[in-house]
Design an enzyme around this catalytic site. Structure first.
Site, PDB file in Angstrom:
ATOM      1  N   ASP A   1      52.875  13.968  -0.728  1.00 24.77           N
ATOM      2  CA  ASP A   1      53.385  14.431   0.565  1.00 24.77           C
ATOM      3  C   ASP A   1      52.267  15.147   1.331  1.00 24.77           C
ATOM      4  O   ASP A   1      51.562  15.998   0.769  1.00 24.77           O
ATOM      5  CB  ASP A   1      54.565  15.385   0.310  1.00 24.77           C
ATOM      6  CG  ASP A   1      55.239  15.822   1.595  1.00 24.77           C
ATOM      7  OD1 ASP A   1      56.321  15.278   1.885  1.00 24.77           O
ATOM      8  OD2 ASP A   1      54.690  16.702   2.296  1.00 24.77           O
TER       9      ASP A   1
ATOM     10  N   ASN B   1      50.719  16.741  13.687  1.00 25.59           N
ATOM     11  CA  ASN B   1      51.264  15.949  14.800  1.00 25.59           C
ATOM     12  C   ASN B   1      51.310  16.764  16.080  1.00 25.59           C
ATOM     13  O   ASN B   1      50.913  16.291  17.145  1.00 25.59           O
ATOM     14  CB  ASN B   1      52.703  15.521  14.471  1.00 25.59           C
ATOM     15  CG  ASN B   1      52.755  14.129  13.865  1.00 25.59           C
ATOM     16  OD1 ASN B   1      51.856  13.326  14.061  1.00 25.59           O
ATOM     17  ND2 ASN B   1      53.807  13.847  13.126  1.00 25.59           N
TER      18      ASN B   1
ATOM     19  N   ASP C   1      49.626   9.042  13.172  1.00 22.33           N
ATOM     20  CA  ASP C   1      49.728   7.674  12.611  1.00 22.33           C
ATOM     21  C   ASP C   1      48.408   7.270  11.944  1.00 22.33           C
ATOM     22  O   ASP C   1      48.394   6.721  10.841  1.00 22.33           O
ATOM     23  CB  ASP C   1      50.067   6.671  13.722  1.00 22.33           C
ATOM     24  CG  ASP C   1      51.551   6.694  14.069  1.00 22.33           C
ATOM     25  OD1 ASP C   1      52.299   7.441  13.413  1.00 22.33           O
ATOM     26  OD2 ASP C   1      51.956   5.968  15.001  1.00 22.33           O
TER      27      ASP C   1
ATOM     28  N   GLU D   1      55.985  11.202   6.022  1.00 19.33           N
ATOM     29  CA  GLU D   1      54.659  11.463   5.426  1.00 19.33           C
ATOM     30  C   GLU D   1      54.760  11.548   3.905  1.00 19.33           C
ATOM     31  O   GLU D   1      54.024  12.282   3.270  1.00 19.33           O
ATOM     32  CB  GLU D   1      54.038  12.737   6.014  1.00 19.33           C
ATOM     33  CG  GLU D   1      55.019  13.732   6.603  1.00 19.33           C
ATOM     34  CD  GLU D   1      55.778  14.542   5.566  1.00 19.33           C
ATOM     35  OE1 GLU D   1      56.898  14.101   5.205  1.00 19.33           O
ATOM     36  OE2 GLU D   1      55.276  15.597   5.114  1.00 19.33           O
TER      37      GLU D   1
HETATM   38  N1  LIG Z   1      52.649  10.451  13.334  1.00 22.14           N
HETATM   39  C1  LIG Z   1      53.732  10.250  12.589  1.00 22.14           C
HETATM   40  N2  LIG Z   1      54.461  11.326  12.211  1.00 22.14           N
HETATM   41  C2  LIG Z   1      55.531  11.117  11.437  1.00 22.14           C
HETATM   42  C3  LIG Z   1      55.931   9.834  11.034  1.00 22.14           C
HETATM   43  N3  LIG Z   1      57.034   9.962  10.264  1.00 22.14           N
HETATM   44  C4  LIG Z   1      57.328  11.270  10.199  1.00 22.14           C
HETATM   45  N4  LIG Z   1      56.412  11.989  10.900  1.00 22.14           N
HETATM   46  C5  LIG Z   1      56.348  13.442  11.095  1.00 22.14           C
HETATM   47  O1  LIG Z   1      56.042  14.091   9.892  1.00 22.14           O
HETATM   48  C6  LIG Z   1      56.436  15.440  10.018  1.00 22.14           C
HETATM   49  C7  LIG Z   1      56.973  15.925   8.701  1.00 22.14           C
HETATM   50  O2  LIG Z   1      57.227  17.279   8.826  1.00 22.14           O
HETATM   51  P1  LIG Z   1      57.840  18.177   7.666  1.00 22.14           P
HETATM   52  O3  LIG Z   1      58.843  17.378   6.906  1.00 22.14           O
HETATM   53  O4  LIG Z   1      58.295  19.447   8.288  1.00 22.14           O
HETATM   54  O5  LIG Z   1      56.692  18.428   6.669  1.00 22.14           O
HETATM   55  P2  LIG Z   1      55.290  19.169   6.863  1.00 22.14           P
HETATM   56  O6  LIG Z   1      55.081  19.655   8.250  1.00 22.14           O
HETATM   57  O7  LIG Z   1      54.240  18.268   6.345  1.00 22.14           O
HETATM   58  O8  LIG Z   1      55.458  20.401   5.935  1.00 22.14           O
HETATM   59  P3  LIG Z   1      55.183  20.500   4.371  1.00 22.14           P
HETATM   60  O9  LIG Z   1      55.496  19.133   3.796  1.00 22.14           O
HETATM   61  O10 LIG Z   1      56.093  21.544   3.882  1.00 22.14           O
HETATM   62  O11 LIG Z   1      53.758  20.853   4.186  1.00 22.14           O
HETATM   63  C8  LIG Z   1      57.460  15.507  11.151  1.00 22.14           C
HETATM   64  O12 LIG Z   1      56.891  16.181  12.241  1.00 22.14           O
HETATM   65  C9  LIG Z   1      57.657  14.039  11.530  1.00 22.14           C
HETATM   66  O13 LIG Z   1      57.875  13.861  12.898  1.00 22.14           O
HETATM   67  C10 LIG Z   1      55.134   8.725  11.456  1.00 22.14           C
HETATM   68  O14 LIG Z   1      55.396   7.571  11.165  1.00 22.14           O
HETATM   69  N5  LIG Z   1      54.048   8.993  12.234  1.00 22.14           N
END
Ligand SMILES: Nc1nc2c(ncn2[C@@H]2O[C@H](COP(=O)(O)OP(=O)(O)OP(=O)(O)O)[C@@H](O)[C@H]2O)c(=O)[nH]1
Length: 311
Positions: A169, A177, A186, A213
């Site tokens: 992860d 983002n 992406d 992610e």
């Molecule tokens: N660019 C992009 N962002 C994505 C995609 N799928 C999910 N996300 C983003 O990934 C982010 C995941 O955020 P969180 O689940 O809060 O996790 P995190 O910010 O990495 O926090 P921790 O895992 O606790 O470190 C969200 O902002 C989603 O919008 C994708 O296909 N492309």
């Protein structure tokens, strides 16, 4: 498939015989109808004899016609139907040469059907690829994971081999983002997928993007130590790539946390439990401050307690 022979000389022979017989019978009938004197041979014959003779020639012409039609059309159409039937049963062999090389409508139809089937086959392959792959990273998706584990899990259990799952992860990806923009996010995911591909190169390694992610790697025949070594190698490789992440509290570059779950030989694990175990190890990574790997062992007792807690 045993193709019958339908070549051009045969067609021509039939046509010639057919035309000759038809001509003779028509002439005889015309002769009878007009009582012509030009046929010396038949001049003296009685009308019934002449009628019988012309009838026989007419019958022969009809028989030749039927034979000709069968050889020229019925048999090839039957071959064509047999070819289509075999295609439907999964045999993708080309149609018989005798059909493909015909210069008539049957040849045309054969080649059209072959072209259509080729196009359908390619479209099917593309569709299958789309249903099993993540379009952004090109890695497999959850459906592919389930498909492969449906075979791998029982096999691994029967062989009394260990099996490890790594839940990968991205740390603070929301912040990434928000700071660099979604397209950059992406690109970052694509880069991470490349690092995963470079780390887990065995043919039996299953590497998929579960969504967002989160990535999952399943390593067959791999015990805990080896799984942890590979998890750490992947983490280091990503850090070495050095994708800047100004907003991360874990490091100045993009990092990942990896939850490793290793099922001991013979553990009756299913996909859901495997993911749940790797996920709970990942949770511990996040609690520890991220950018690290945490391992956990999955055995029968752990699975039983997991089942108890969900019921
Ligand atoms: N660019 C992009 N962002 C994505 C995609 N799928 C999910 N996300 C983003 O990934 C982010 C995941 O955020 P969180 O689940 O809060 O996790 P995190 O910010 O990495 O926090 P921790 O895992 O606790 O470190 C969200 O902002 C989603 O919008 C994708 O296909 N492309």
């Amino acid at each position: 498939m045993q193709p019958t022979k339908h070549n051009k000389p045969t067609h021509r022979r039939f046509l010639v015989v057919f035309a000759a017989l038809l001509l003779v019978s028509c002439t005889l009938i015309w002769g009878i109808a007009h009582d012509t004197r030009q046929f010396d041979l038949l001049k003296e014959a009685h009308v019934p004899l002449r009628l019988a003779l012309s009838g026989m020639v007419l019958l022969a012409a009809l028989a030749a016609t039927v034979l000709f039609l069968k050889r020229s059309f019925t048999h090839p159409v039957h071959d064509l139907v047999e070819y289509v039937r075999q295609q439907r049963n999964g045999n993708d062999a080309a149609p018989p040469k005798s059909l493909r090389e015909r210069n008539d409508d049957i040849g045309l139809l054969t080649n059209e059907i072959q072209g259509l089937l080729d196009t359908l086959r390619k479209q099917n392959e593309r569709l299958l690829e789309q249903t099993l792959n993540d379009p952004l990273t090109g890695l497999g998706n959850r459906r592919l994971l389930e498909q492969r584990l449906e075979i791998a899990l029982p096999l691994s259990r029967r062989r009394m081999a260990p099996l490890s799952a790594l839940m990968v992860d991205v740390d603070h990806f929301k912040d990434y983002n928000d700071h660099y923009g979604h397209p950059a996010g992406d690109e970052c995911l694509v880069e991470i997928a490349n690092v995963l591909r470079d780390t887990f190169r065995r043919e039996t390694d299953i590497v998929v993007r579960l969504g967002g992610e989160e990535f999952l790697v399943v390593l067959l025949d791999v015990g805990l130590d080896e799984a942890m070594r590979l998890a750490e190698a992947m983490r280091s490789m990503l850090q070495a790539v050095g994708i800047p992440h100004e907003k991360s509290s874990a490091a100045p570059v993009v990092t990942v946390s990896i939850g490793v779950a290793t099922a001991l030989p013979g553990t009756p694990i299913d996909v859901e439990s495997l993911i749940a175990c790797a996920d709970s190890a990942l949770y511990q990574c996040k609690a520890k401050g991220r950018n690290c790997s945490v391992s956990s062992i999955v055995d029968k007792h752990m699975l039983e307690s997991m089942q108890l807690s969900t019921t």
